[in-house]
Design a protein around this motif. Structure first.
Motif, short mmCIF file in Angstrom:
data_model
loop_
_atom_site.label_atom_id
_atom_site.label_comp_id
_atom_site.label_asym_id
_atom_site.label_seq_id
_atom_site.Cartn_x
_atom_site.Cartn_y
_atom_site.Cartn_z
N ARG A 65 -11.77 -6.92 -0.16
CA ARG A 65 -10.67 -6.87 -1.40
C ARG A 65 -10.99 -5.39 -1.79
O ARG A 65 -9.85 -4.74 -2.44
CB ARG A 65 -10.87 -7.97 -2.13
N SER A 66 -11.95 -4.76 -2.26
CA SER A 66 -12.30 -3.70 -2.70
C SER A 66 -11.81 -2.72 -1.95
O SER A 66 -11.14 -1.57 -2.38
CB SER A 66 -13.75 -3.72 -3.25
N ALA A 69 -8.23 -2.48 -1.76
CA ALA A 69 -7.85 -2.05 -3.33
C ALA A 69 -7.75 -0.31 -3.33
O ALA A 69 -6.76 0.32 -3.51
CB ALA A 69 -8.48 -2.53 -4.29
N GLU A 70 -8.78 0.06 -2.37
CA GLU A 70 -9.11 1.58 -2.44
C GLU A 70 -7.91 2.25 -1.51
O GLU A 70 -7.48 3.38 -1.94
CB GLU A 70 -10.51 1.78 -1.93
N HIS A 73 -4.74 2.05 -3.51
CA HIS A 73 -4.96 2.82 -4.87
C HIS A 73 -5.98 3.80 -4.98
O HIS A 73 -6.97 3.57 -5.58
CB HIS A 73 -4.81 1.64 -6.15
N ARG A 76 -7.92 5.59 -8.52
CA ARG A 76 -8.30 4.72 -9.27
C ARG A 76 -9.03 5.32 -10.53
O ARG A 76 -9.93 6.29 -10.27
CB ARG A 76 -9.11 3.59 -9.10
N LEU A 82 -8.95 -2.52 -9.77
CA LEU A 82 -8.40 -3.15 -8.63
C LEU A 82 -7.08 -2.81 -8.46
O LEU A 82 -6.35 -2.61 -7.54
CB LEU A 82 -8.69 -4.84 -8.70
N ASN A 83 -6.33 -2.78 -9.64
CA ASN A 83 -4.80 -2.68 -9.45
C ASN A 83 -4.27 -2.20 -10.89
O ASN A 83 -4.67 -2.21 -11.89
CB ASN A 83 -3.96 -4.16 -9.04
N ASP A 120 -2.33 -12.27 -5.08
CA ASP A 120 -3.03 -11.30 -4.29
C ASP A 120 -3.26 -10.00 -5.33
O ASP A 120 -2.27 -9.24 -5.36
CB ASP A 120 -2.25 -10.61 -2.83
N SER A 122 -4.89 -7.43 -5.19
CA SER A 122 -5.07 -6.00 -4.49
C SER A 122 -3.73 -5.52 -3.82
O SER A 122 -3.72 -4.53 -3.15
CB SER A 122 -6.09 -6.06 -3.61
N LYS A 124 0.40 -4.10 -3.45
CA LYS A 124 0.87 -3.24 -4.03
C LYS A 124 2.04 -3.53 -4.95
O LYS A 124 2.10 -2.62 -5.71
CB LYS A 124 1.57 -2.37 -2.87
#
Length: 410
Positions: A65-66, A69-70, A73, A76, A82-83, A120, A122, A124
Motif C-alpha cells: 500500500r505504501s 502510494a509512493e 503520489h 508527499r 498516504l493521499n 482504497d 491509496s 488516485k
C-alpha cells in the motif's frame, strides 16, 4: 528504531485538517463503534488471533500500500502521508469518519458537505457525495455521523446563532425511483433545530452509540458551546435528552466515551468533569448525572480523549503534562478516579517551554497517541510518551485534506 516499529502490520488513520492553520487531528474515528466491533483498518492487536489455515489474502499489505502510494503520489510531505483529498472551494471547517472508517465527511466554508468513499485510500481519485446546503443557509462548522453512514448531523453558525440539522438518505417512493434510474440517492433534511446554544458557537460535536447497560444502541450526540453548556441529542430525531453546565467560565471541548456511557468536558479550569448518561428500563435516556472529577493538573486541560474500552481518560494540559486516568472505579461508593500515569509533553517551543496540544486521540488498540500543535503532527507511545514520529508543517495552507497512515507495531 522508531521507523522500524512503524513498518509492521495494522493500520489506523490520522487526519489533519487546515482551517487557516491546523485545527484538527484524529487517530481514531470520531463516531466510534462499540469496542466489540472491529475496525477494518484499525483492529486491536492486544491479543493474537489464531492463524487461519485459509489461503493468504490477495489484498495488498501495508508495504504494498505504501509503495503504491509512493508511486501515485511522489511529492508527499511526509513518509506517512498516504493521499490528499482535494476539491474543496474554501477552508475546511470540520471532518467526521463513518464508524467503519471507510467514509469521511468534510464541511467547507463554501457551504458544501462532501462525503468521500475511502475504499482504497491509496487511489488516485475518490468518489464523493456532494450535499449543497440551501442558499442563504449558515456556514457549517461541525459534522458528525448518526446511525450508520446514512445519517449526517451538521452544526451551522451565523450572527443569529447556532443550529443543528440532520441529513439522511431518501426513503420511500422517491428513493425507489432514483435507484431504478441508477443514480445515487441524494440525502434530504430529516430534522433541523435553530439557536441550540443561543448565540454561542459550538466548539465540539461528537456522537457515540448508547451501547452500555440498557441503552438501545442509538447514537447520542453531544454538542458543547463556547459558553458553559453541553447538550445531548438523539441523532435519529434531534430530541434534546439532557443539558449540563460545566460552571467553568468557558468550554474548550467535550466528548463521549465509545460506549456512550460517559460525557467528559475540558474547560477553562484545570479540572475535568465527567457525567454518566443513565438509561431507564424503557431504554431511553433517563438523566445525565455528574459522577466524577479529574483533579491533578495545575493548569487548563487543552484536550482529552477516552480509550476505546471506555475505562480510561487521557488529558493534556497547559502545565506541560499528559495524564492517564483510570475511571473504572466504584464512584457510586465515592471512590475517586485514579491518575495512573503522568507524562511530560516531550516537545518544547523556542523558549524551552512545553507546547500546548491542540488535539489528541488514542489509537484503537490503546497503545498510541496522535497529537497536534500548530501545523505539527506527532505520534507518541502512550505508555512512555516516547515520540515515534513527527510531521512538521503538515499542510501548506491549500484547501485540502492530507490523509496520513500510521502503522501499528504488533
Amino acid at each position: 528504531m522508531a521507523a522500524a516499529m512503524l513498518s509492521t502490520a495494522l493500520l489506523a488513520v490520522a487526519v489533519a485538517v487546515v482551517v487557516g492553520v491546523l485545527s484538527f487531528l484524529l487517530l481514531g474515528l470520531p463516531n466510534r463503534p462499540p469496542p466489540s466491533r472491529k475496525l477494518s483498518a484499525a483492529a486491536s492487536s492486544s491479543s493474537a488471533a489464531p492463524r487461519s489455515s485459509a489461503p493468504p489474502s490477495k489484498k495488498p499489505g501495508a508495504k504494498q500500500r505504501s509503495l503504491a502510494a509512493e508511486k501515485a503520489h511522489p511529492h508527499r510531505h511526509h513518509h506517512l502521508e498516504l493521499n490528499t483529498l482535494k476539491g474543496h472551494g474554501d477552508a475546511v471547517t470540520a471532518i467526521a469518519f463513518t464508524s467503519n472508517g471507510r467514509g469521511l465527511a468534510t464541511a467547507c466554508a463554501d457551504r458544501v458537505i462532501r462525503v468521500f468513499k475511502l475504499d482504497d485510500v491509496s487511489g488516485k481519485s475518490f468518489k464523493f457525495l456532494r450535499i449543497n446546503l440551501p442558499s442563504g443557509s449558515s456556514c457549517p462548522t461541525k459534522v458528525a455521523f448518526g446511525q450508520g453512514s446514512s445519517q449526517l448531523v451538521i452544526a451551522t453558525e451565523d450572527i443569529s446563532g447556532t443550529g443543528l440539522c440532520m441529513y439522511a438518505s431518501a426513503s420511500g417512493g422517491a428513493a425507489s425511483v432514483v435507484k431504478e434510474q441508477g443514480k445515487p440517492t441524494q440525502p434530504e433534511i430529516k430534522w433541523e433545530l435553530k439557536n441550540v446554544h443561543d448565540k454561542k458557537g459550538i466548539v465540539s460535536l461528537v456522537g457515540a452509540p448508547a451501547s452500555f447497560g440498557s441503552g438501545n444502541g442509538g447514537v447520542i450526540l453531544a454538542s458543547s458551546s463556547e459558553g458553559t453548556d453541553i447538550k445531548l441529542w438523539l441523532a435519529d430525531t434531534g430530541k434534546c435528552v439532557g443539558t449540563v453546565d460545566t460552571n467553568q467560565l468557558k468550554n474548550t471541548m467535550a466528548t463521549l466515551s465509545p460506549n456512550g456511557r460517559f460525557l467528559a468536558a475540558a474547560a477553562f479550569t484545570a479540572d475535568v468533569k465527567i457525567w454518566e448518561v443513565v438509561h431507564g428500563k424503557d431504554n431511553q435516556v433517563k438523566e445525565v448525572t455528574k459522577v466524577m472529577q479529574l483533579k491533578g493538573h495545575k493548569s487548563a486541560v487543552t484536550w482529552l480523549d477516552f480509550t476505546w474500552d471506555s475505562q480510561r481518560v487521557i488529558t493534556a494540559s497547559k502545565d506541560g503534562s499528559i495524564r492517564i486516568w483510570n475511571i473504572n472505579v466504584r464512584y457510586h461508593m465515592d471512590e475517586d478516579p485514579k491518575c495512573i500515569t503522568v507524562l511530560k509533553i516531550p516537545t518544547l517551543d523556542s523558549r524551552g517551554v512545553p507546547v500546548h496540544y491542540d488535539r489528541l486521540a488514542v489509537s484503537p488498540d490503546n497503545q498510541f497517541l496522535a497529537v497536534s500543535h500548530g501545523s505539527t503532527l506527532q505520534w507518541l507511545r502512550l505508555e512512555t510518551g516516547e515520540v515515534l514520529d513527527t510531521a512538521e508543517n503538515a499542510h501548506d495552507g491549500a484547501f485540502h485534506l492530507s490523509i496520513l497512515i500510521f502503522v501499528h507495531s504488533v
